[in-house]
Design a protein around this motif. Structure first.
Motif, mmCIF file in Angstrom:
data_model
loop_
_atom_site.group_PDB
_atom_site.id
_atom_site.type_symbol
_atom_site.label_atom_id
_atom_site.label_comp_id
_atom_site.label_asym_id
_atom_site.label_seq_id
_atom_site.Cartn_x
_atom_site.Cartn_y
_atom_site.Cartn_z
ATOM 1 N N LYS A 244 0.838 -1.223 0.000
ATOM 2 C CA LYS A 244 0.000 0.000 0.000
ATOM 3 C C LYS A 244 0.865 1.262 0.000
ATOM 4 N N LEU A 245 1.949 1.231 0.777
ATOM 5 C CA LEU A 245 2.835 2.397 0.829
ATOM 6 C C LEU A 245 3.592 2.568 -0.485
ATOM 7 N N ALA A 246 4.013 1.453 -1.095
ATOM 8 C CA ALA A 246 4.687 1.527 -2.404
ATOM 9 C C ALA A 246 3.762 2.171 -3.431
ATOM 10 N N ARG A 247 2.497 1.780 -3.397
ATOM 11 C CA ARG A 247 1.505 2.333 -4.325
ATOM 12 C C ARG A 247 1.394 3.855 -4.158
ATOM 13 N N LEU A 248 1.360 4.309 -2.915
ATOM 14 C CA LEU A 248 1.261 5.747 -2.656
ATOM 15 C C LEU A 248 2.488 6.495 -3.183
ATOM 16 N N VAL A 249 3.681 5.925 -2.931
ATOM 17 C CA VAL A 249 4.916 6.590 -3.376
ATOM 18 C C VAL A 249 4.942 6.695 -4.904
ATOM 19 N N MET A 255 0.218 9.667 2.904
ATOM 20 C CA MET A 255 -0.684 8.857 3.727
ATOM 21 C C MET A 255 -1.872 9.691 4.179
ATOM 22 N N ALA A 256 -3.051 9.101 4.117
ATOM 23 C CA ALA A 256 -4.253 9.804 4.588
ATOM 24 C C ALA A 256 -4.085 10.144 6.066
ATOM 25 N N ASP A 257 -4.688 11.255 6.466
ATOM 26 C CA ASP A 257 -4.683 11.699 7.863
ATOM 27 C C ASP A 257 -3.305 12.134 8.372
ATOM 28 N N THR A 258 -2.334 12.286 7.469
ATOM 29 C CA THR A 258 -1.090 12.953 7.871
ATOM 30 C C THR A 258 -0.970 14.217 7.037
ATOM 31 N N VAL A 259 -0.318 15.206 7.606
ATOM 32 C CA VAL A 259 -0.177 16.496 6.925
ATOM 33 C C VAL A 259 1.011 16.461 5.957
ATOM 34 N N GLU A 260 2.003 15.616 6.274
ATOM 35 C CA GLU A 260 3.216 15.474 5.464
ATOM 36 C C GLU A 260 2.874 15.182 4.004
#
Length: 289
Positions: A244-249, A255-260
């Motif tokens: 899931k994280l690879a897909r986002l990158v 990531m949802a719910d983070t401001v970064e």
């Protein structure tokens, strides 16, 4: 990933495969699990040559897989390192870890709660594969937490995460230690063998804590008539979280719910203690040994 020779590793791969239905935009290619480092290196090299967008890798041996992971990163491929860490932080864009040290701490704190008022309590430990840094981290966390209540490990053996290995190590331990008050077994897959050895030896004078959080262990805890009173979670969702994280990158998302704006470099999962009081919260997502 390594070979699915125990339930936790099988669940890692199954949880990854389940993502394909959730995310039709992922073209998921799963290499056959292996404990052969050279084969795992060649699997990654094949993915590099295929020009994939991302590689999610749970190495059999993190150090051995570091050079090929660096090669993938240099080729512009997003590498996500799962569970067993590479030697070089530059070998991965994101690292997803369980909390091995925290597992040991959680197990040790539970022992202190149960046995801390007995300064002579005999504490035993059955580790996993002793050469792995993750095993050393678990043992260190356990030792550090026990020290807080002035307890220490009196008897320690190592197994190999398999049922057979657990049974053999536990049989040796029980012979060497005629009386035990508390036993921490690092891994619920090998715990199936550990419990068999305990039953064969007719021993029930101690409390046992497991590790990883299998459904089998949780059913034992639920039953109330086992020496196994608790287990410490080590999530089998790490591979799926890595995908899931690879897909986002790759998609340039965060990531949802983070401001970064970007996905973090390191995600570490929590290691809670499961007892009869909260087992209902965890058994639904547990893996079968």
């Amino acid at each position: 990933a390594p070979a699915a020779d125990h339930g936790w590793m099988g669940a890692i791969t199954q949880n990854v495969r389940d993502l394909e239905e959730q995310h039709p935009d992922i073209d998921l290619q799963v290499a056959e699990g292996t404990n052969d480092v050279n084969l795992q290196i060649s699997q990654v090299e094949t993915f590099i040559n295929d020009g994939v967008d991302a590689i999610v890798l749970l190495p059999f041996d993190g150090a051995a897989m570091t050079p090929v992971a660096l090669k993938a990163m240099e080729a512009g491929i997003v590498v996500v390192n799962v569970d067993r860490e590479f030697e070089d932080p530059n070998a991965a864009r994101v690292t997803v870890l369980g909390d091995n040290y925290g597992m040991g701490v959680s197990a040790g704190q539970y022992m202190c709660e149960q046995l801390g008022d007995n300064p002579d309590a005999v504490i035993a430990e059955i580790a996993g594969i002793d050469s792995l840094p993750l095993t050393q981290d678990r043992s260190q966390g356990f030792e550090d937490a026990l020290a807080e209540c002035d307890l220490e490990v009196s008897n320690r053996v190592a197994a190999d995460f398999t049922v057979e290995g657990g049974e053999e190590a536990a049989a040796n331990l029980l012979q060497a230690a005629p009386k035990i008050d508390g036993l921490w077994n690092h891994d619920d897959d090998q715990g199936v063998g550990v419990l068999a050895a305990i039953e064969n030896a007719g021993r029930d004078e101690f409390i046992m804590v497991g590790g990883a959080g299998s459904a089998n262990a949780m059913r034992e805890i639920e039953s109330g008539d086992s020496v196994l009173k608790a287990t410490v979670i080590y999530p089998s969702t790490q591979g799926a979280d890595g995908v899931k994280l690879a897909r986002l990158v790759v998609q340039g998302k965060s990531m949802a719910d983070t401001v970064e704006v970007e996905v973090p470099r390191l995600v570490q999962l929590f290691a809670p203690v499961v007892t009869a009081d909260n087992v209902d919260d965890y058994i639904g997502s547990a893996f079968e040994s």
